[in-house]
Scaffold this motif. Structure first.
Motif, short mmCIF file in Angstrom:
data_model
loop_
_atom_site.label_atom_id
_atom_site.label_comp_id
_atom_site.label_asym_id
_atom_site.label_seq_id
_atom_site.Cartn_x
_atom_site.Cartn_y
_atom_site.Cartn_z
N ASP A 7 0.83 -1.20 0.00
CA ASP A 7 0.00 0.00 0.00
C ASP A 7 0.87 1.26 0.00
N VAL A 8 0.33 2.32 -0.60
CA VAL A 8 1.00 3.61 -0.63
C VAL A 8 0.38 4.50 0.44
N ASN A 9 1.23 5.16 1.23
CA ASN A 9 0.75 5.99 2.34
C ASN A 9 0.48 7.42 1.89
N VAL A 10 -0.65 7.96 2.33
CA VAL A 10 -1.00 9.38 2.10
C VAL A 10 -1.33 10.00 3.45
N ARG A 28 -9.91 7.77 -0.45
CA ARG A 28 -9.65 6.38 -0.07
C ARG A 28 -9.90 5.44 -1.24
N ARG A 32 -4.24 2.15 -1.01
CA ARG A 32 -3.80 3.36 -0.31
C ARG A 32 -4.05 3.20 1.18
N ARG A 33 -3.11 3.70 1.95
CA ARG A 33 -3.26 3.70 3.41
C ARG A 33 -3.27 5.16 3.85
N SER A 123 -4.20 10.78 -7.28
CA SER A 123 -3.84 9.64 -8.13
C SER A 123 -2.52 9.88 -8.84
N VAL A 126 0.31 9.46 -6.27
CA VAL A 126 0.44 8.06 -5.88
C VAL A 126 1.12 7.26 -6.99
#
Length: 372
Positions: A7-10, A28, A32-33, A123, A126
């Motif tokens: 997962d990619v953190n935001v 969300r 994505r996290r 997006s 990410v």
């Protein structure tokens, strides 16, 4: 997401909980996290613990506003590279955007937020983050490949230098004997020729191993099946290696039935047994080596057991990969190709090659082949 694509953190930073909930609901997605913080201090703490693809900061917060948080981020190595998008409820006429870009922002959003614009921007960042991660991984793999190539060339040079030096010294000795004006001792000359043959066979085997690795990678490892006697093959290999074992002070024993007919490539199966025996002599610390041939259910088995250093559980699968060896074996000659090739040959026969071992308790390698 799969294990290979984490997962990619935001990070979302706003002092109002309702704003965080609304923004999180907008962006969300699977993969994505989302992390949230209600102050600059809490945000910095999260950024020091996690890697973020993007930080969306509210400008107007008490204690530490978004601009001050951005300046702190740009002053810290760990957080310097995180892209910042500012969010502000103030009108465009206040020129917040200019200060935001001066603080290191990559974009500026005004409330009320346009959901489509927010999703699109997130997006983009990410995807950029994922691409950077893939490039970094590709770079790391390339560096590992270059390092492996250099290590491989160094090992090849070392492995070829020893037998070549031996052959060269033998040739120099023969030259000296012939130039002495007396006839050389035929027995001594025969002994030298035999030593030369052993060294040349060693070099040929090294080159064959390199070719077999290339063939195995491309699925072109040649297998020519036919009926043969596994017990007789094991005896032939043991007899061929007995002199080497004797010279090393190793007792070599064989327990096998009179015959054990199977189907397969006799040359390749003997190659596996030879490899296992050679390894047992190398790593067996001069202690006895036992070869056992038999059957179990629908399989024919060849076991080669030594009483040497043993193999740690964490290494027992790794040693079957190319150029892999245990740390304890680093001072012993070898390229780390033999077990990889041996397993490829076993699998090409619809068989298996496994190991049972523990540190200090020796190792047993077991070749399993299907009975007709």
């Amino acid at each position: 997401m799969t294990a290979e694509t984490p997962d990619v953190n935001v990070l979302l930073v706003d002092d109002l909980q309702e704003n965080l909930v609304a923004l999180e609901a907008l962006i969300r997605q699977p993969g994505r996290r989302i992390f949230t913080a209600r102050s600059g201090e809490q945000a910095l703490s999260l950024m020091l613990e996690h890697a973020f693809a993007l930080a969306i900061l509210d400008v107007q917060m008490p204690s530490m506003n978004g601009f001050e948080l951005a300046e702190l981020m740009r002053g810290t190595e760990r957080t310097r590279g995180i892209p910042i998008v500012f969010v502000s409820a103030a009108g465009r006429e206040l020129n917040y955007a200019f200060r935001g870009y001066e603080s290191g922002a990559v974009d500026f959003l005004y409330k009320p937020l346009d959901p489509h614009a927010v999703r699109s921007k997130v997006s983009v960042f990410v995807d950029l983050y994922r691409q950077r991660q893939e490039l970094q991984e590709a770079k790391a793999q390339l560096q590992r490949a270059v390092s492996m190539r250099d290590d491989f060339m160094s090992m090849i040079a070392h492995e070829l230098r020893n037998p070549l030096n031996s052959v060269y010294l033998q040739a120099q000795l023969r030259r000296k004997m012939l130039s002495g004006g007396r006839s050389p001792d035929p027995q001594a000359m025969l002994h030298m020729v035999e030593r030369d043959e052993r060294q040349i066979r060693s070099m040929v085997r090294l080159l064959d191993d390199m070719l077999d690795v290339s063939r195995a990678r491309t699925g072109k490892l040649a297998i020519v099946p036919g009926p043969f006697d596994l017990a007789a093959s094991a005896r032939a290999v043991v007899e061929a290696i007995e002199e080497q074992a004797s010279n090393s002070g190793v007792t070599l024993t064989l327990a096998a039935p009179d015959t054990l007919p199977i189907e397969g490539d006799e040359f390749r199966v003997e190659q596996v047994i030879t490899n296992l025996l050679t390894n047992a002599l190398r790593y067996g610390q001069g202690k006895p080596v036992a070869v056992t041939v038999g059957t179990s259910g629908t399989e024919a088995l060849v076991s080669v057991r030594d009483q040497g250093m043993g193999i740690a559980p964490a290494d027992q699968e790794r040693i079957f990969q190319q150029f892999e060896r245990t740390e304890d074996a680093s001072q012993i000659a070898g390229l780390g190709l033999g077990l990889y090739i041996a397993r490829q040959i076993a699998e090409a026969h619809n068989g298996r090659l496994a190991v049972r071992s523990a540190p200090g308790e020796g190792s047993e390698f077991i070749l399993s082949l299907p009975l007709p």
